[in-house]
Scaffold this active site. Structure first.
Site, PDB file in Angstrom:
ATOM      1  N   ASP A  89       0.865  -1.178   0.000  1.00  0.00           N
ATOM      2  CA  ASP A  89       0.000   0.000   0.000  1.00  0.00           C
ATOM      3  C   ASP A  89       0.899   1.225   0.000  1.00  0.00           C
ATOM      4  O   ASP A  89       1.829   1.329   0.808  1.00  0.00           O
ATOM      5  CB  ASP A  89      -0.960   0.021   1.191  1.00  0.00           C
ATOM      6  CG  ASP A  89      -2.165   0.913   0.890  1.00  0.00           C
ATOM      7  OD1 ASP A  89      -2.721   0.802  -0.229  1.00  0.00           O
ATOM      8  OD2 ASP A  89      -2.548   1.736   1.737  1.00  0.00           O
ATOM      9  N   THR A  90       0.633   2.110  -0.938  1.00  0.00           N
ATOM     10  CA  THR A  90       1.517   3.260  -1.146  1.00  0.00           C
ATOM     11  C   THR A  90       0.729   4.553  -1.081  1.00  0.00           C
ATOM     12  O   THR A  90      -0.411   4.614  -1.541  1.00  0.00           O
ATOM     13  CB  THR A  90       2.199   3.137  -2.535  1.00  0.00           C
ATOM     14  OG1 THR A  90       3.019   1.975  -2.533  1.00  0.00           O
ATOM     15  CG2 THR A  90       3.066   4.347  -2.845  1.00  0.00           C
ATOM     16  N   PHE A 182       3.775   6.007 -13.511  1.00  0.00           N
ATOM     17  CA  PHE A 182       2.318   6.013 -13.386  1.00  0.00           C
ATOM     18  C   PHE A 182       1.942   6.904 -12.201  1.00  0.00           C
ATOM     19  O   PHE A 182       2.808   7.447 -11.502  1.00  0.00           O
ATOM     20  CB  PHE A 182       1.769   4.579 -13.211  1.00  0.00           C
ATOM     21  CG  PHE A 182       2.114   3.933 -11.896  1.00  0.00           C
ATOM     22  CD1 PHE A 182       3.353   3.347 -11.700  1.00  0.00           C
ATOM     23  CD2 PHE A 182       1.192   3.907 -10.843  1.00  0.00           C
ATOM     24  CE1 PHE A 182       3.675   2.741 -10.490  1.00  0.00           C
ATOM     25  CE2 PHE A 182       1.499   3.292  -9.629  1.00  0.00           C
ATOM     26  CZ  PHE A 182       2.745   2.718  -9.454  1.00  0.00           C
TER      27      PHE A 182
END
Ligand code: ITT
Length: 240
Positions: A89-90, A182
């Site tokens: 999770d970023t 992205f």
């Protein structure tokens, strides 16, 4: 005379499942994990024809990483004997926005209920909120949660849970630069560089990024866990 001393079965392979539906994250994670050991077989959810809806309802990156790791472990544990589920999770944390978008990085720009903003909408929203911000310091932070089941010399098999973190400091530019990467990459200039993450190659990003650092730490933990379970890292070829 042949000796029949009990020997732990050697792990011929350990299946690693990436608990993410985000293809861009898979594109970064897969080569980093592929090169750790020839005995790790890395699968994305798409490889396994899985597309579960997991609501990220926790208020922290760590909480959401665990939500994903637990959910995917339950889903795939009957398919693989020796297994490590890796959930990433970023979030992007911007100082002048008191740490936003943070845990809401994927769902930052306001959109109609039931739909998700595009990367481009999130970037536009961030630039708008940061108009007039003089302090443009920010960081990407990745939490990796790992849940696994590995052979153990003592118990036959044992489960483990570990989490690690990686982060990179930088600044947010006032407009987009580059078309690689992205998400927020076109706006993120790592400290010490004059270009954004979207202007460097995937290989270069994978050398220095928040995710690369978290994966390096995860690899180290995997090696320690194998050791704790009585499997030497040379047996598996893990060279993290
Ligand atoms: P999963 O939950 O299925 O893994 P996600 O896209 O929701 O996919 P995250 O919650 O970890 O993944 O990431 C939140 C958002 O943060 C993501 O959609 C991107 O917009 C951004 N992001 C994550 N990693 C990034 C990176 O390396 N560079 C730029 N933006 C990134």
């Amino acid at each position: 005379m042949e000796q029949n001393s009990p020997r732990p079965e050697r792990p011929l392979s350990i299946d690693v499942v990436l608990a993410t539906g985000n293809r861009d994250k898979v594109r970064e994670l897969q080569p980093m994990l592929d090169k750790l050991s020839p005995l790790l077989r890395v699968w994305s959810l798409a490889d396994l024809s899985l597309a579960p809806e997991i609501d990220e309802t926790e208020p922290t990156l760590e909480g959401n990483a665990w939500l994903k790791a637990e959910a995917i472990f339950s889903l795939v544990q009957s398919r693989f004997r020796w297994l490590i589920v890796i959930a990433d999770d970023t979030g992007l944390e911007v100082d002048c926005l008191q740490g936003a978008p943070g845990v809401r990085s994927a769902r930052f720009a306001p959109v109609e209920a039931g739909s998700s903003p595009t990367y481009d909408e999130n970037v536009t929203h961030l630039l708008k909120l940061m108009e007039g911000c003089v302090d443009r310091a920010a960081r990407f932070r990745t939490v990796i949660a790992m849940k696994g089941r590995l052979p153990s010399t003592e118990k036959g098999s044992a489960q483990f849970e570990e989490s690690v973190e990686g982060k990179i400091e930088g600044t947010i530019t006032t407009r987009r630069h580059g078309d690689g990467g992205f998400g927020y990459d076109p706006l993120f200039m790592p400290a010490g560089m004059e270009i954004t993450f979207a202007q460097i190659s995937l290989e270069e990003k994978n050398r220095i990024s928040h995710r690369a650092l978290a994966v390096a730490r995860a690899a180290l933990r995997i090696r320690e866990i194998l050791h704790r379970f009585g499997i030497s890292s040379t047996e598996t070829g893990t060279n993290a």
